[in-house]
Design an enzyme around this catalytic site. Structure first.
Site, PDB file in Angstrom:
ATOM      1  N   GLU A  93      43.628  47.756  45.818  1.00 22.41           N
ATOM      2  CA  GLU A  93      44.806  47.705  46.707  1.00 22.41           C
ATOM      3  C   GLU A  93      45.352  49.077  47.106  1.00 22.41           C
ATOM      4  O   GLU A  93      46.562  49.312  47.063  1.00 22.41           O
ATOM      5  CB  GLU A  93      45.912  46.864  46.040  1.00 22.41           C
ATOM      6  CG  GLU A  93      45.456  45.459  45.703  1.00 22.41           C
ATOM      7  CD  GLU A  93      46.516  44.624  44.993  1.00 22.41           C
ATOM      8  OE1 GLU A  93      47.626  45.125  44.792  1.00 22.41           O
ATOM      9  OE2 GLU A  93      46.215  43.473  44.649  1.00 22.41           O
ATOM     10  N   HIS A 121      43.748  35.724  49.147  1.00 24.45           N
ATOM     11  CA  HIS A 121      44.904  34.890  48.781  1.00 24.45           C
ATOM     12  C   HIS A 121      45.487  34.334  50.081  1.00 24.45           C
ATOM     13  O   HIS A 121      46.138  35.054  50.831  1.00 24.45           O
ATOM     14  CB  HIS A 121      45.962  35.727  48.060  1.00 24.45           C
ATOM     15  CG  HIS A 121      45.502  36.264  46.739  1.00 24.45           C
ATOM     16  ND1 HIS A 121      45.203  35.456  45.672  1.00 24.45           N
ATOM     17  CD2 HIS A 121      45.283  37.529  46.317  1.00 24.45           C
ATOM     18  CE1 HIS A 121      44.832  36.190  44.637  1.00 24.45           C
ATOM     19  NE2 HIS A 121      44.867  37.457  45.002  1.00 24.45           N
ATOM     20  N   GLU A 179      39.319  36.827  44.508  1.00 26.07           N
ATOM     21  CA  GLU A 179      40.530  36.229  43.919  1.00 26.07           C
ATOM     22  C   GLU A 179      40.977  35.023  44.742  1.00 26.07           C
ATOM     23  O   GLU A 179      42.172  34.809  44.971  1.00 26.07           O
ATOM     24  CB  GLU A 179      41.666  37.265  43.851  1.00 26.07           C
ATOM     25  CG  GLU A 179      41.291  38.527  43.104  1.00 26.07           C
ATOM     26  CD  GLU A 179      42.416  39.547  43.000  1.00 26.07           C
ATOM     27  OE1 GLU A 179      43.575  39.196  43.289  1.00 26.07           O
ATOM     28  OE2 GLU A 179      42.128  40.694  42.629  1.00 26.07           O
ATOM     29  N   ASN A 227      38.515  46.858  45.980  1.00 21.73           N
ATOM     30  CA  ASN A 227      39.057  45.494  46.044  1.00 21.73           C
ATOM     31  C   ASN A 227      40.437  45.509  46.708  1.00 21.73           C
ATOM     32  O   ASN A 227      41.274  46.347  46.366  1.00 21.73           O
ATOM     33  CB  ASN A 227      39.180  44.973  44.603  1.00 21.73           C
ATOM     34  CG  ASN A 227      39.472  43.492  44.511  1.00 21.73           C
ATOM     35  OD1 ASN A 227      38.756  42.671  45.101  1.00 21.73           O
ATOM     36  ND2 ASN A 227      40.517  43.129  43.773  1.00 21.73           N
ATOM     37  N   ASP A 263      42.364  31.934  46.422  1.00 20.71           N
ATOM     38  CA  ASP A 263      43.221  30.758  46.275  1.00 20.71           C
ATOM     39  C   ASP A 263      43.820  30.451  47.644  1.00 20.71           C
ATOM     40  O   ASP A 263      44.025  31.352  48.460  1.00 20.71           O
ATOM     41  CB  ASP A 263      44.292  30.901  45.181  1.00 20.71           C
ATOM     42  CG  ASP A 263      45.123  32.172  45.265  1.00 20.71           C
ATOM     43  OD1 ASP A 263      45.195  32.789  46.339  1.00 20.71           O
ATOM     44  OD2 ASP A 263      45.726  32.550  44.243  1.00 20.71           O
TER      45      ASP A 263
HETATM   46  O1  G3I Z   1      52.606  37.808  29.149  1.00 19.42           O
HETATM   47  C1  G3I Z   1      53.939  38.181  29.504  1.00 19.42           C
HETATM   48  C2  G3I Z   1      54.946  37.391  28.727  1.00 19.42           C
HETATM   49  O2  G3I Z   1      54.803  37.689  27.364  1.00 19.42           O
HETATM   50  C3  G3I Z   1      56.334  37.726  29.227  1.00 19.42           C
HETATM   51  O3  G3I Z   1      57.276  36.932  28.575  1.00 19.42           O
HETATM   52  C4  G3I Z   1      56.421  37.489  30.729  1.00 19.42           C
HETATM   53  C5  G3I Z   1      57.807  37.846  31.291  1.00 19.42           C
HETATM   54  O4  G3I Z   1      57.756  38.831  32.227  1.00 19.42           O
HETATM   55  O5  G3I Z   1      55.452  38.260  31.372  1.00 19.42           O
HETATM   56  C6  G3I Z   1      54.133  37.938  30.979  1.00 19.42           C
HETATM   57  O6  G3I Z   1      53.246  38.776  31.680  1.00 19.42           O
HETATM   58  C7  G3I Z   1      53.029  38.470  33.051  1.00 19.42           C
HETATM   59  C8  G3I Z   1      51.524  38.326  33.263  1.00 19.42           C
HETATM   60  O7  G3I Z   1      51.263  38.125  34.635  1.00 19.42           O
HETATM   61  C9  G3I Z   1      50.921  37.171  32.478  1.00 19.42           C
HETATM   62  O8  G3I Z   1      51.447  35.963  32.915  1.00 19.42           O
HETATM   63  C10 G3I Z   1      53.566  39.602  33.900  1.00 19.42           C
HETATM   64  O9  G3I Z   1      54.975  39.671  33.798  1.00 19.42           O
HETATM   65  C11 G3I Z   1      53.178  39.402  35.340  1.00 19.42           C
HETATM   66  O10 G3I Z   1      53.526  40.547  36.086  1.00 19.42           O
HETATM   67  C12 G3I Z   1      51.688  39.196  35.446  1.00 19.42           C
HETATM   68  O11 G3I Z   1      51.385  38.904  36.778  1.00 19.42           O
HETATM   69  C13 G3I Z   1      50.035  39.109  37.157  1.00 19.42           C
HETATM   70  C14 G3I Z   1      50.006  40.014  38.370  1.00 19.42           C
HETATM   71  O12 G3I Z   1      48.655  40.167  38.813  1.00 19.42           O
HETATM   72  C15 G3I Z   1      50.535  41.388  38.030  1.00 19.42           C
HETATM   73  O13 G3I Z   1      50.500  42.208  39.134  1.00 19.42           O
HETATM   74  C16 G3I Z   1      49.391  37.785  37.462  1.00 19.42           C
HETATM   75  O14 G3I Z   1      49.257  37.021  36.250  1.00 19.42           O
HETATM   76  C17 G3I Z   1      47.996  37.993  38.058  1.00 19.42           C
HETATM   77  O15 G3I Z   1      47.493  36.770  38.522  1.00 19.42           O
HETATM   78  C18 G3I Z   1      48.104  38.952  39.241  1.00 19.42           C
HETATM   79  O16 G3I Z   1      46.811  39.174  39.718  1.00 19.42           O
HETATM   80  C19 G3I Z   1      46.746  40.003  40.880  1.00 19.42           C
HETATM   81  C20 G3I Z   1      45.464  40.796  40.804  1.00 19.42           C
HETATM   82  O17 G3I Z   1      45.420  41.523  39.604  1.00 19.42           O
HETATM   83  C21 G3I Z   1      45.336  41.729  41.993  1.00 19.42           C
HETATM   84  N1  G3I Z   1      45.465  41.007  43.244  1.00 19.42           N
HETATM   85  C22 G3I Z   1      46.643  40.169  43.359  1.00 19.42           C
HETATM   86  C23 G3I Z   1      46.728  39.210  42.197  1.00 19.42           C
HETATM   87  C24 G3I Z   1      47.898  38.270  42.369  1.00 19.42           C
HETATM   88  O18 G3I Z   1      49.122  38.951  42.348  1.00 19.42           O
END
Ligand code: G3I
Length: 448
Positions: A162, A241, A270, A204, A272
């Site tokens: 990105e 996405h 990715e 990516n 969806d």
């Molecule tokens: O695991 C913690 C948890 O312990 C905590 O209580 C909670 C509260 O904030 O956060 C949890 O972590 C989160 C994590 O996902 C797991 O669920 C993070 O806050 C959250 O920021 C994180 O989001 C991820 C995101 O990337 C971060 O930028 C998404 O799961 C993930 O699907 C997403 O994936 C991205 C790709 O890497 C890049 N392209 C876009 C894609 C979608 O946004």
């Protein structure tokens, strides 16, 4: 559009058949006899993979793991191999959760996409406020350490994620990494190559699906530049996405093909698509067909397993419902994979081919590609040498011509159309419903 009475009848008949076929494909409850019955097996028929993002904390969920083990042959860690997860303190690496995913995948005979070595988001706190050469060196060290640790276990790394800006600039996104100098991306790729020479190295990004968008063009120019200067890049990941505000573009196949033509693999990394029912299923089918039509589109990864596993669960964007049942979108992807032959790349929209009548009948028909959509494409034929021409256009199954203009058309069979002048000049056009087969129609011309 000019249609004769006969061709109108024909078009109506073919259109309704196509609609019925498409609907049947979308709602089919099970794959055809003899076809592969899982996404991975179906993709493997054309040498491709079908992957999913996996979260380490779900590996104890038996429904989740059951679907993962059965359906997918490529795995991406959804968050566990990002910079904040793998280097929480500078020079102190943490691979526990990444290892859980990599080991599960490898024990099940699946490959792994590494995600992601350098990104402006998900940086550990210590890195977020760094700048200049200290940050550049920290980034290079991170890439070297992580790619070395996983050396030999990763099929492809998202080396840089990105880095391009949204909107009309077509340029780089501002970030602390970008501010270390415009060469940060190529430096990242060189470090990754040195650390793991056998992994494929990918750039990516998201919102790079529409060929006419400035961001897509910006990334294209970077890849073109890297290839021309020998910067080690092997692949481009299209996150894909999609939702109603960002639908699958009609030129998606063109985008994948044009990047592949630069000499890199392309992968949907990715995927969806928010929505439900047959509308969602048709969009999934179109994306799958677009990949199958590009020989260097080596695989598709969906960003999670069940809707409830998605980073945007409320949009129900995945292939399995919250209980793990297959959705219509699953069936449409499976059926597209089972009917895809793959590897029939058309060239880009500007290329033309000429077919002369070998018998010296005094005319030449030249074919030009027109607009392309997920399910159909337009072709245009220009005739020279006579105003009294008869052009035979032959399409190959499962293609069907569903509309014509500027010609009087009749059909010899379902695949063979005869076109004659109708007073509109010597250029005519038609629309082909391609059914996943993007090969060009063949032409022959004679004087009528
Ligand atoms: O695991 C913690 C948890 O312990 C905590 O209580 C909670 C509260 O904030 O956060 C949890 O972590 C989160 C994590 O996902 C797991 O669920 C993070 O806050 C959250 O920021 C994180 O989001 C991820 C995101 O990337 C971060 O930028 C998404 O799961 C993930 O699907 C997403 O994936 C991205 C790709 O890497 C890049 N392209 C876009 C894609 C979608 O946004």
């Amino acid at each position: 559009m000019t249609l004769t009475a006969k061709s109108v009848a024909r078009v109506a008949l073919v259109s309704s058949l196509v609609a019925a076929t498409a609907a049947a494909a979308v709602i089919a409850a099970s794959p055809a006899m003899g076809a592969a019955s899982t996404l991975a097996a179906a993709a493997q028929q054309s040498g491709r993979y079908f992957g999913t993002a996996v979260a380490a904390n779900k590996l104890g969920d038996s429904t989740y793991v059951g679907i993962l083990n059965r359906e997918f042959d490529m795995v991406t860690a959804e968050n566990e191999m990002k910079m904040d997860a793998t280097e929480p303190n500078q020079n102190q690496f943490s691979f526990g959760n990444g290892d859980r995913i990599v080991n599960h995948a490898r024990n099940q005979g699946k490959r792994v996409r590494g995600h992601a070595l350098a990104w402006h988001q998900q940086q550990p706190g210590w890195m977020q406020n760094m700048s200049g050469s200290a940050l550049r060196n920290a980034m290079l060290n991170h890439i070297t350490q992580v790619a070395t640790y996983y050396r030999g276990k990763i099929y492809a790394w998202d080396v840089v994620n990105e880095a391009y800006a949204d909107g009309s600039s077509g340029g780089r996104r501002d970030s602390n990494l970008q501010r270390t100098g415009n060469d940060w991306i190529e430096a990242a790729f060189r470090a990754a190559r040195a650390a793991d020479p056998n992994a494929k190295l990918c750039y990516n990004d998201y919102n790079t699906d529409n060929w006419s968008h400035a961001k897509t063009q910006g990334v294209y120019r970077m890849v073109q530049d890297f290839k021309s200067r020998g910067v080690p890049i092997d692949c481009v990941g299209f996150q894909a996405h999609f939702n109603s505000g960002n639908p699958v573009p009609s030129n998606y196949h063109t985008t994948l093909q044009n990047f592949a033509s630069l000499g890199v693999d392309v992968q949907i990394t990715e995927l969806d698509i928010e929505g439900s029912g047959s509308s969602q299923a048709q969009q999934y089918q179109g994306v799958t067909q677009a990949c199958l039509a590009v020989s260097r589109c080596t695989g598709i990864t969906v960003w999670g397993i069940r809707d409830s596993d998605s980073w945007r669960a409320s949009g129900t964007p995945l292939l399995f419902d919250n209980s793990g049942n297959k959705k219509a979108a699953y069936n449409s992807v499976l059926s597209a994979l089972n009917s895809g032959t793959g590897g029939t790349d058309p060239t880009t929209t500007t290329t033309t081919t000429t077919t002369s009548n070998p018998g010296g009948g005094g005319c030449t028909a030249t074919y030009s590609e027109g607009q392309k959509w997920n399910d159909r494409f337009n072709g245009q034929v220009t005739v020279s040498g006579t105003d009294n021409w008869v052009v035979t256009v032959t399409v190959s199954s499962p293609q069907r011509i569903i509309a014509t203009w500027n010609t009087s058309a009749t059909w010899e069979s379902a695949d063979v159309m005869t076109a004659r002048p109708n007073g509109s000049g010597n250029t005519f056009g038609f629309t082909v419903m391609h059914g996943g087969n993007w090969s060009w129609p063949s032409l022959s011309c004679r004087v009528g």
